[in-house]
Design a protein around this motif. Sequence first.
Motif, PDB file in Angstrom:
ATOM      1  N   ALA A  81       0.832  -1.203   0.000  1.00 53.54           N
ATOM      2  CA  ALA A  81       0.000   0.000   0.000  1.00 53.54           C
ATOM      3  C   ALA A  81       0.863   1.249   0.000  1.00 53.54           C
ATOM      4  O   ALA A  81       0.575   2.214  -0.710  1.00 53.54           O
ATOM      5  CB  ALA A  81      -0.933   0.004   1.206  1.00 53.54           C
ATOM      6  N   GLN A  82       1.937   1.245   0.775  1.00 53.87           N
ATOM      7  CA  GLN A  82       2.815   2.410   0.788  1.00 53.87           C
ATOM      8  C   GLN A  82       3.490   2.616  -0.557  1.00 53.87           C
ATOM      9  O   GLN A  82       3.658   3.740  -1.000  1.00 53.87           O
ATOM     10  CB  GLN A  82       3.877   2.261   1.878  1.00 53.87           C
ATOM     11  N   ARG A  83       3.862   1.551  -1.197  1.00 59.54           N
ATOM     12  CA  ARG A  83       4.559   1.679  -2.478  1.00 59.54           C
ATOM     13  C   ARG A  83       3.637   2.196  -3.584  1.00 59.54           C
ATOM     14  O   ARG A  83       4.015   3.053  -4.369  1.00 59.54           O
ATOM     15  CB  ARG A  83       5.150   0.338  -2.898  1.00 59.54           C
ATOM     16  N   ASN A 120       5.961  12.517  -9.358  1.00 59.89           N
ATOM     17  CA  ASN A 120       7.385  12.774  -9.505  1.00 59.89           C
ATOM     18  C   ASN A 120       8.183  12.293  -8.293  1.00 59.89           C
ATOM     19  O   ASN A 120       9.289  12.741  -8.064  1.00 59.89           O
ATOM     20  CB  ASN A 120       7.635  14.266  -9.741  1.00 59.89           C
ATOM     21  N   LEU A 121       7.637  11.349  -7.509  1.00 62.92           N
ATOM     22  CA  LEU A 121       8.375  10.748  -6.410  1.00 62.92           C
ATOM     23  C   LEU A 121       8.867   9.370  -6.817  1.00 62.92           C
ATOM     24  O   LEU A 121       8.167   8.607  -7.471  1.00 62.92           O
ATOM     25  CB  LEU A 121       7.497  10.603  -5.159  1.00 62.92           C
ATOM     26  N   GLU A 122      10.081   9.073  -6.418  1.00 67.85           N
ATOM     27  CA  GLU A 122      10.660   7.758  -6.655  1.00 67.85           C
ATOM     28  C   GLU A 122      10.930   7.117  -5.303  1.00 67.85           C
ATOM     29  O   GLU A 122      11.472   7.751  -4.407  1.00 67.85           O
ATOM     30  CB  GLU A 122      11.972   7.903  -7.424  1.00 67.85           C
ATOM     31  N   ILE A 123      10.536   5.872  -5.124  1.00 65.99           N
ATOM     32  CA  ILE A 123      10.796   5.166  -3.877  1.00 65.99           C
ATOM     33  C   ILE A 123      12.235   4.694  -3.883  1.00 65.99           C
ATOM     34  O   ILE A 123      12.677   3.995  -4.789  1.00 65.99           O
ATOM     35  CB  ILE A 123       9.835   3.981  -3.703  1.00 65.99           C
ATOM     36  N   VAL A 124      12.971   5.094  -2.850  1.00 63.52           N
ATOM     37  CA  VAL A 124      14.359   4.679  -2.704  1.00 63.52           C
ATOM     38  C   VAL A 124      14.412   3.326  -2.006  1.00 63.52           C
ATOM     39  O   VAL A 124      15.044   2.394  -2.477  1.00 63.52           O
ATOM     40  CB  VAL A 124      15.165   5.727  -1.916  1.00 63.52           C
ATOM     41  N   ARG A 125      13.730   3.226  -0.857  1.00 67.98           N
ATOM     42  CA  ARG A 125      13.641   1.953  -0.143  1.00 67.98           C
ATOM     43  C   ARG A 125      12.561   2.044   0.929  1.00 67.98           C
ATOM     44  O   ARG A 125      12.154   3.125   1.318  1.00 67.98           O
ATOM     45  CB  ARG A 125      14.974   1.534   0.459  1.00 67.98           C
ATOM     46  N   ILE A 126      12.105   0.906   1.383  1.00 70.09           N
ATOM     47  CA  ILE A 126      11.160   0.819   2.482  1.00 70.09           C
ATOM     48  C   ILE A 126      11.903   0.189   3.649  1.00 70.09           C
ATOM     49  O   ILE A 126      12.420  -0.926   3.535  1.00 70.09           O
ATOM     50  CB  ILE A 126       9.925  -0.019   2.108  1.00 70.09           C
ATOM     51  N   GLU A 127      11.972   0.928   4.753  1.00 65.48           N
ATOM     52  CA  GLU A 127      12.721   0.464   5.922  1.00 65.48           C
ATOM     53  C   GLU A 127      11.751  -0.029   6.987  1.00 65.48           C
ATOM     54  O   GLU A 127      10.780   0.639   7.304  1.00 65.48           O
ATOM     55  CB  GLU A 127      13.557   1.608   6.490  1.00 65.48           C
ATOM     56  N   GLU A 128      12.033  -1.205   7.533  1.00 63.93           N
ATOM     57  CA  GLU A 128      11.233  -1.726   8.628  1.00 63.93           C
ATOM     58  C   GLU A 128      11.773  -1.172   9.932  1.00 63.93           C
ATOM     59  O   GLU A 128      12.982  -1.061  10.116  1.00 63.93           O
ATOM     60  CB  GLU A 128      11.286  -3.249   8.648  1.00 63.93           C
ATOM     61  N   SER A 129      10.871  -0.805  10.828  1.00 69.21           N
ATOM     62  CA  SER A 129      11.266  -0.291  12.133  1.00 69.21           C
ATOM     63  C   SER A 129      10.173  -0.625  13.130  1.00 69.21           C
ATOM     64  O   SER A 129       9.318  -1.457  12.861  1.00 69.21           O
ATOM     65  CB  SER A 129      11.508   1.219  12.054  1.00 69.21           C
ATOM     66  N   ARG A 165      11.276   5.749   2.225  1.00 63.64           N
ATOM     67  CA  ARG A 165      12.221   6.796   1.854  1.00 63.64           C
ATOM     68  C   ARG A 165      12.022   7.090   0.363  1.00 63.64           C
ATOM     69  O   ARG A 165      12.082   6.190  -0.465  1.00 63.64           O
ATOM     70  CB  ARG A 165      13.649   6.363   2.123  1.00 63.64           C
ATOM     71  N   VAL A 166      11.732   8.346   0.042  1.00 66.49           N
ATOM     72  CA  VAL A 166      11.472   8.758  -1.344  1.00 66.49           C
ATOM     73  C   VAL A 166      12.398   9.897  -1.729  1.00 66.49           C
ATOM     74  O   VAL A 166      13.018  10.528  -0.878  1.00 66.49           O
ATOM     75  CB  VAL A 166       9.993   9.192  -1.539  1.00 66.49           C
ATOM     76  N   ARG A 167      12.483  10.127  -3.026  1.00 63.19           N
ATOM     77  CA  ARG A 167      13.213  11.308  -3.522  1.00 63.19           C
ATOM     78  C   ARG A 167      12.473  11.822  -4.746  1.00 63.19           C
ATOM     79  O   ARG A 167      11.749  11.079  -5.418  1.00 63.19           O
ATOM     80  CB  ARG A 167      14.661  10.977  -3.821  1.00 63.19           C
ATOM     81  N   TRP A 168      12.658  13.101  -5.009  1.00 69.01           N
ATOM     82  CA  TRP A 168      12.016  13.735  -6.159  1.00 69.01           C
ATOM     83  C   TRP A 168      12.705  13.316  -7.451  1.00 69.01           C
ATOM     84  O   TRP A 168      13.919  13.223  -7.510  1.00 69.01           O
ATOM     85  CB  TRP A 168      12.090  15.259  -6.051  1.00 69.01           C
ATOM     86  N   GLN A 169      11.930  13.043  -8.459  1.00 69.89           N
ATOM     87  CA  GLN A 169      12.464  12.768  -9.800  1.00 69.89           C
ATOM     88  C   GLN A 169      12.426  14.061 -10.603  1.00 69.89           C
ATOM     89  O   GLN A 169      11.514  14.856 -10.459  1.00 69.89           O
ATOM     90  CB  GLN A 169      11.591  11.753 -10.525  1.00 69.89           C
TER      91      GLN A 169
END
Length: 51
Positions: free
Chosen positions: A14-16, A25-34, A46-50
């Motif tokens: 769902a998050q992805r 214009n967002l790119e998913i860098v990684r999903i961190e479990e915590s 964690r996302v970054r702008w494309q």
Amino acid sequence: MSASQLAPDLGPIAQRYVTTAIPFNLEIVRIEESQDMWGKPAHFVRVRWQD
């Protein structure tokens, strides 16, 4: 009860595809479990702008 069984597996999906789908214009860098402050599993996307 079904939702509590499915949520850990469906949460990252769902998050992805839903949570970050609105701004295209967002790119998913990684999903961190915590863990949250009560020790329950949580995920940080964690996302970054494309350009």
